[in-house]
Design a protein around this motif. Structure first.
Motif, short mmCIF file in Angstrom:
data_model
loop_
_atom_site.label_atom_id
_atom_site.label_comp_id
_atom_site.label_asym_id
_atom_site.label_seq_id
_atom_site.Cartn_x
_atom_site.Cartn_y
_atom_site.Cartn_z
N ALA A 298 58.53 8.21 84.48
CA ALA A 298 59.75 8.79 85.19
C ALA A 298 61.07 8.69 84.55
O ALA A 298 62.11 9.07 84.67
CB ALA A 298 60.08 8.05 86.22
N ALA A 299 60.86 7.78 83.23
CA ALA A 299 62.20 7.52 82.34
C ALA A 299 62.66 8.45 81.48
O ALA A 299 61.72 9.07 80.75
CB ALA A 299 62.05 6.06 81.65
N PRO A 300 63.79 8.94 81.61
CA PRO A 300 64.16 10.21 80.58
C PRO A 300 64.56 9.73 79.35
O PRO A 300 64.62 8.50 79.37
CB PRO A 300 65.66 10.99 81.59
CG PRO A 300 66.01 9.80 82.19
CD PRO A 300 64.74 8.64 82.58
N PRO A 301 64.51 10.63 78.35
CA PRO A 301 64.75 10.15 77.09
C PRO A 301 66.16 9.95 76.87
O PRO A 301 67.14 10.54 77.80
CB PRO A 301 64.76 11.36 76.08
CG PRO A 301 64.62 12.56 76.99
CD PRO A 301 64.25 11.93 78.22
N LEU A 302 66.65 8.80 76.14
CA LEU A 302 68.29 8.55 75.74
C LEU A 302 68.79 9.36 74.58
O LEU A 302 69.82 8.88 74.01
CB LEU A 302 68.49 6.99 75.86
CG LEU A 302 67.74 6.18 76.99
CD1 LEU A 302 68.19 4.89 76.75
CD2 LEU A 302 68.69 6.85 78.31
N VAL A 303 68.01 10.22 74.04
CA VAL A 303 68.51 11.04 73.04
C VAL A 303 69.08 12.31 73.41
O VAL A 303 68.16 13.08 74.08
CB VAL A 303 67.20 11.11 71.76
CG1 VAL A 303 67.87 11.90 70.62
CG2 VAL A 303 67.02 9.86 71.57
N GLY A 304 70.04 13.03 73.01
CA GLY A 304 70.67 14.16 73.28
C GLY A 304 71.20 14.01 74.72
O GLY A 304 71.49 15.07 75.38
#
Length: 258
Positions: free
Chosen positions: A206-212
């Motif tokens: 459920a955690a989104p990426p922190l890149v971009g």
């Protein structure tokens, strides 16, 4: 005639004197009921297909399909969904008569009967008329199939937040960014965020990426303290100095994307 001279002609009533099968019909006898396949009917079909194709391509350019991240077999929290054009079959499997011990009904019998009926519709209703009221069987079967497909697709799609799902599953190419493990904020990230967002900030579950990401430093700090969407508040337990180091680390990684 004498023997060996001349010839005899034998008539056979089974052979027609006029080969009418080679003469095309005069379609003026059936005004408004039929037309020549070439070029009249084929040209209309081609024009209709071209309009649909151009409209469909324009729609895909205006609203491209969201791409998701690379499949992760270790992520048990991820719920896979079929593409939109199979959502009606996916929704069908949620009903009692098409799931569980009756799953064969849902995956083979019911879809097979439905598509088989549509294939047989032209043969079951082969009247000469082309108006809807003159083809009741074919039109009723087509309307029922269309309504069922639209309703099941809508019911399935209504329970999914597609924008949030696409945001959480953005594809992040492996090794797209270089993680500076010597950065003072990396240790803070490792202690507070890595278990959910991954070792390369690629996200997971459920955690989104922190890149971009498109957040400012102030917004990242606020999210770390107060949460956002499915992320609860108070996930960060460090000091203000450590929060500043964490934000600086995340922003330095995203600067590589620019």
């Amino acid at each position: 005639m004498h023997k060996g001279k001349g010839m005899k002609f034998v008539g056979d009533s089974r052979v027609s004197a006029e080969r009418k099968s080679q003469i095309p019909k005069d379609y003026s006898e059936y005004p408004g009921r039929t037309e020549a396949f070439w070029p009249n009917f084929l040209l209309k079909e081609w024009l209709a297909g071209s309009v649909f194709l151009v409209g469909f391509l324009s729609l895909t350019l205006a609203h491209p399909s969201p791409l998701e991240g690379v499949a992760d077999p270790t992520n048990a929290a991820y719920i896979p969904l079929p593409d939109w054009y199979f959502l009606f079959l996916y929704e069908l499997l949620k009903y009692e008569f098409a799931s569980g011990p009756y799953v064969i009904m849902g995956i083979l019998v019911l879809p097979g009967l439905a598509f088989g009926a549509l294939l047989l519709a032209p043969f079951l209703d082969n009247g000469p008329g082309r108006r809807p009221h003159q083809r009741p069987i074919a039109n009723i079967m087509m309307i029922l199939g269309l309504v069922a497909t639209i309703w099941l697709t809508y019911t399935s799609a209504a329970h999914v937040d597609w924008e949030t799902r696409a945001e959480q599953n953005k594809p992040v190419p492996p090794n797209a960014v270089e993680i500076d493990t010597e950065h003072e904020g990396y240790a803070v990230y490792e202690a507070n965020c890595m278990s959910c967002h991954g070792g390369e900030l690629e996200g997971g579950g459920a955690a989104p990426p922190l890149v971009g990401i498109e957040y400012s430093a102030e917004e990242v700090a606020d999210i770390a303290q107060n949460g956002i969407n499915t992320m609860p508040p108070d996930q960060f337990t460090g000091s203000d100095e450590e929060l500043e180091q964490l934000v600086d680390f995340i922003m330095s990684v995203n600067e590589q994307e620019e």
